[in-house]
Every structure is written in C-alpha cells, then in structure tokens.
Design a protein around this motif. Structure first.
Motif, PDB file in Angstrom:
ATOM      1  N   SER A   1       0.832  -1.212   0.000  1.00  0.00           N
ATOM      2  CA  SER A   1       0.000   0.000   0.000  1.00  0.00           C
ATOM      3  C   SER A   1       0.862   1.256   0.000  1.00  0.00           C
ATOM      4  CB  SER A   1      -0.930   0.006   1.220  1.00  0.00           C
ATOM      5  OG  SER A   1      -1.786  -1.110   1.195  1.00  0.00           O
ATOM      6  N   SER A   2       1.567   1.487   1.076  1.00  0.00           N
ATOM      7  CA  SER A   2       2.463   2.638   1.206  1.00  0.00           C
ATOM      8  C   SER A   2       3.289   2.457   2.460  1.00  0.00           C
ATOM      9  CB  SER A   2       1.674   3.950   1.287  1.00  0.00           C
ATOM     10  OG  SER A   2       0.921   4.004   2.482  1.00  0.00           O
ATOM     11  N   THR A   3       4.356   3.223   2.575  1.00  0.00           N
ATOM     12  CA  THR A   3       5.180   3.152   3.778  1.00  0.00           C
ATOM     13  C   THR A   3       4.369   3.561   4.994  1.00  0.00           C
ATOM     14  OG1 THR A   3       7.176   3.659   2.499  1.00  0.00           O
ATOM     15  CG2 THR A   3       7.286   4.006   4.877  1.00  0.00           C
ATOM     16  N   ARG A   4       3.514   4.572   4.825  1.00  0.00           N
ATOM     17  CA  ARG A   4       2.693   5.047   5.941  1.00  0.00           C
ATOM     18  C   ARG A   4       1.708   3.967   6.400  1.00  0.00           C
ATOM     19  NH1 ARG A   4       3.751   9.640   9.007  1.00  0.00           N
ATOM     20  NH2 ARG A   4       1.938  10.050  10.297  1.00  0.00           N
ATOM     21  N   ALA A   5       1.095   3.285   5.421  1.00  0.00           N
ATOM     22  CA  ALA A   5       0.144   2.215   5.762  1.00  0.00           C
ATOM     23  C   ALA A   5       0.846   1.086   6.492  1.00  0.00           C
ATOM     24  CB  ALA A   5      -0.531   1.690   4.503  1.00  0.00           C
ATOM     25  N   PHE A   6       2.042   0.719   6.008  1.00  0.00           N
ATOM     26  CA  PHE A   6       2.816  -0.314   6.697  1.00  0.00           C
ATOM     27  C   PHE A   6       3.148   0.115   8.114  1.00  0.00           C
ATOM     28  CE2 PHE A   6       7.183  -1.048   8.129  1.00  0.00           C
ATOM     29  CZ  PHE A   6       7.106  -2.391   8.450  1.00  0.00           C
ATOM     30  N   ALA A   7       3.623   1.353   8.270  1.00  0.00           N
ATOM     31  CA  ALA A   7       4.035   1.837   9.587  1.00  0.00           C
ATOM     32  C   ALA A   7       2.867   1.827  10.570  1.00  0.00           C
ATOM     33  CB  ALA A   7       4.622   3.236   9.468  1.00  0.00           C
ATOM     34  N   GLU A   8       1.686   2.232  10.105  1.00  0.00           N
ATOM     35  CA  GLU A   8       0.516   2.255  10.983  1.00  0.00           C
ATOM     36  C   GLU A   8       0.074   0.844  11.359  1.00  0.00           C
ATOM     37  OE1 GLU A   8      -1.082   4.568  12.601  1.00  0.00           O
ATOM     38  OE2 GLU A   8       0.205   6.170  11.844  1.00  0.00           O
ATOM     39  N   SER A   9       0.057  -0.067  10.389  1.00  0.00           N
ATOM     40  CA  SER A   9      -0.348  -1.445  10.685  1.00  0.00           C
ATOM     41  C   SER A   9       0.615  -2.103  11.664  1.00  0.00           C
ATOM     42  CB  SER A   9      -0.443  -2.269   9.392  1.00  0.00           C
ATOM     43  OG  SER A   9       0.833  -2.408   8.782  1.00  0.00           O
ATOM     44  N   GLU A  10       1.908  -1.863  11.474  1.00  0.00           N
ATOM     45  CA  GLU A  10       2.900  -2.431  12.374  1.00  0.00           C
ATOM     46  C   GLU A  10       2.819  -1.791  13.761  1.00  0.00           C
ATOM     47  OE1 GLU A  10       5.828  -4.911  13.727  1.00  0.00           O
ATOM     48  OE2 GLU A  10       4.622  -5.002  11.907  1.00  0.00           O
ATOM     49  N   PHE A  11       2.490  -0.510  13.801  1.00  0.00           N
ATOM     50  CA  PHE A  11       2.353   0.189  15.080  1.00  0.00           C
ATOM     51  C   PHE A  11       1.276  -0.469  15.936  1.00  0.00           C
ATOM     52  CE2 PHE A  11       0.260   3.329  17.759  1.00  0.00           C
ATOM     53  CZ  PHE A  11       1.325   3.924  18.419  1.00  0.00           C
ATOM     54  N   TRP A  12       0.112  -0.766  15.317  1.00  0.00           N
ATOM     55  CA  TRP A  12      -1.002  -1.314  16.104  1.00  0.00           C
ATOM     56  C   TRP A  12      -0.817  -2.798  16.413  1.00  0.00           C
ATOM     57  CZ3 TRP A  12      -3.561   1.972  18.728  1.00  0.00           C
ATOM     58  CH2 TRP A  12      -3.739   3.264  18.242  1.00  0.00           C
ATOM     59  N   LEU A  13      -0.199  -3.541  15.497  1.00  0.00           N
ATOM     60  CA  LEU A  13       0.116  -4.941  15.800  1.00  0.00           C
ATOM     61  C   LEU A  13       1.110  -5.033  16.956  1.00  0.00           C
ATOM     62  CD1 LEU A  13       0.478  -6.536  12.225  1.00  0.00           C
ATOM     63  CD2 LEU A  13      -1.253  -7.108  13.944  1.00  0.00           C
TER      64      LEU A  13
END
Length: 339
Positions: free
Chosen positions: A154-166
């Motif tokens: 998706s995007s670096t931002r989407a990855f960062a947010e998903s990893e943040f919540w996981l």
C-alpha cells in the motif's frame, strides 16, 4: 572530521535518498523496533532461559543481552544518522568495507527473512486452526500472507501504521503482565498457591545460580536472539522524517524499554512460579499451556488465559512477518539500486 563527499552526493546512495518517501515518525520507529523484538521468544521461550540459568541468572542474562543490544544499536544509530539510506548495514558495508561484503550482507539478511516468513504464516495458521479445526491451514496461511503483502504494498505510511497497532497489542500485553504480576508479588491481587504476598523469595530459593555460572553465558544465545529485530530502526532510517533527530531518540527509547520489559517479565515469572514448575521446564508438557504467561494468568484467576495468549502470539507472528517483509524488500531495493 567531516567526510569530503557528503552522503547525499554519493553515486550509490543518491537513488535511495530521492526515491523513498520519509513517512515514518519516532513513534513508528519505536514500535517497529519493540514489535520486532517482542515475539514468541519472550512468550514461549522465557521459561527455558529460567530453567537453564535459574531465576537470578535469567535476570542477569537479559540485562547483559540488553546492554549488548544497546551498544550495537548505538553504533548502528551513528551510521544511520550519518548515512540515512534504505539498505542500512548492507549499504554501510558496501561503502566502508567493500562492495563484496555489502553484497553478501544484504543477500544473507534478505534470505534469512524470506525463509522466516513462511514459518511465521504457517505457525499463525496452526494456532488459528486450533480455534477452527474444520478449516485448512493453507487457507489461513494464504489469508495472512495476503494481508501482510497488502500492508507492505500500500504505502510506507500504511505499513508503519499497521505495524504500530500490531506491536501495540504485544507491548500492552507485556505491560499488563508486569503490572498485574507485581500486584500479585506484593499481595495486592491474590495468586493461587500463596496465602500471603510471595514477594521475591523464589528468586533465591534455589540459590543464586543453581546450575552454575556456565548456563548464564550459554543462555545468552537465546537472549540475544530475543533482541533480534531492534535493527529495524536502522533499515527504516531512509524513510524516516528528520532522521538526525528521530533515529537517536527511537534507539534510546526502544532499547531501554525492551530491557525493562524483558527483565520485568522474568522477575514476575520467577517470583510467582517456583523454579521446579513444569511451565518452566524444557520440553514441559508442550504447546501454549507450557507458556509461563499462560500459567501466571491462569493462577491469577484470569479466564480464557490460553485463548488470550494464543491471540497475542498470532499478532506477534503477523507483526514479525510484516516487519520482516518490509526489511527484506528494502534490502532487495537497495541491491537493485546498485545494479
């Protein structure tokens, strides 16, 4: 002493500085590092360290391992701030040692994560199948792999947010475990098997180092593996906003929190569970039921402790796969940018 050629003017580094968006903030870096390190090694393997090194030996092992990780991360941070590029230590090896070394470092790191991804998806699928025995493992594996792939594409931002919540799920679980554990240690919350506050008597009940000094050092292999994942900060430096400020801040915050989390967890487990408890024995009775987390939560009187820890371990596996795919892809991108 300043380098004669600024990093941004290097022919091999310029594509990395211009092609990737700097979309990660400090909170993303901290959670990326915490999430990479807090995994099944802590939830399932902490009992093995205690059984080999003893309660106080395990505490010392995690302190020593944490300090080693901290020193390594300080060195990596210096390089990442000086040369904030995707590819991290692969690019550093190319620039300061030689292209052959950088080539091998990058490929071996990519290979390590690529081989790990399949085991992460399969392990998560096996755990889910225990809830839904009629379903197929390959179906859950496909679902998890697709979700992680979408997160990365998706995007670096989407990855960062998903990893943040996981990662937040794992960090919150460890924090709750430590807080409730210390409440049990001081008798604020009742704990099965103790009529009064257990305090820290179990830490030295079998002596300071019941198995001698050697296991303290042999378990460092397990402990240092537990800190694996902190290097994600260096890999993400090339996509971090204001890396000169955010990378050092993230390194200091992440590594010290990891040391506190790991040492706090070991103190809670060792204080509440006897050294001879089957949940701490190597081989135990296997499966999730042998996890010290499950044993402690169960004896606190928390219902469905095993199901809760199963959910947390599934998120831990997916978080590891998510960050692993990110790291592997950035190493591959750095190699391709150097032809």
């Amino acid at each position: 002493m300043q380098s004669a050629t600024p990093p941004s003017q290097s022919s091999t580094d310029s594509p990395q500085n211009t092609s990737l968006k700097r979309a990660m903030s400090t909170r993303h870096l901290i959670m990326l590092s915490l999430g990479g390190a807090i995994g099944t090694g802590l939830f399932m393997g902490s009992g093995e360290v205690i059984s080999q090194a003893g309660p106080l030996g395990a505490v010392l092992a995690y302190i020593i391992g944490g300090l080693i990780a901290y020193m390594v991360m300080l060195c990596l941070g210096e390089l990442a701030v000086h040369l904030p590029v995707s590819g991290s230590f692969g690019a550093f090896a190319t620039r300061y040692i030689g292209p052959g070394t950088g080539y091998m470092v990058s490929w071996m790191y990519w290979l390590g994560w690529s081989a790990t991804l399949g085991t992460e998806f399969t392990a998560a699928a096996i755990l889910v199948q225990e809830w839904f025995p009629q379903t197929s493992i390959w179906l859950w594996t496909l679902i998890f792999a697709s979700g992680v792939l979408i997160s990365n594409l998706s995007s670096t931002r989407a990855f960062a947010e998903s990893e943040f919540w996981l990662s937040m799920i794992k960090v919150a679980t460890v924090l709750i475990f430590i807080l409730l554990g210390f409440a049990c240690i001081f008798g604020i919350i009742p704990f099965q098997g103790y009529e009064s506050a257990p305090l820290f008597n179990n830490l030295t009940a079998q002596g300071w180092l019941p198995n001698g000094l050697i296991p303290l050092f042999t378990t460092l292999l397990i402990v240092n593996f537990a800190f694996n994942g902190t290097e994600m900060i260096g890999i993400a430096a090339g996509e971090t906003e204001n890396p000169e400020k955010n990378v050092p801040k993230a390194i200091h915050a992440a590594v010290w929190r990891l040391i506190i989390f790991f040492v706090g967890t070991i103190i809670v487990i060792s204080s509440l569970l006897s050294y001879s408890n089957t949940g701490l024995q190597v081989g135990g009775h296997g499966g999730l039921s042998s996890s010290p987390f499950v044993t402690v939560f169960t004896q606190m009187g928390i219902p469905y402790a095993e199901d809760f820890i199963r959910f947390v371990i599934i998120t831990a596996l997916l978080s590891t796969a998510n960050s692993g795919l990110y790291a592997a892809s950035r190493m591959m991108w750095a190699l391709s940018s150097q032809n």
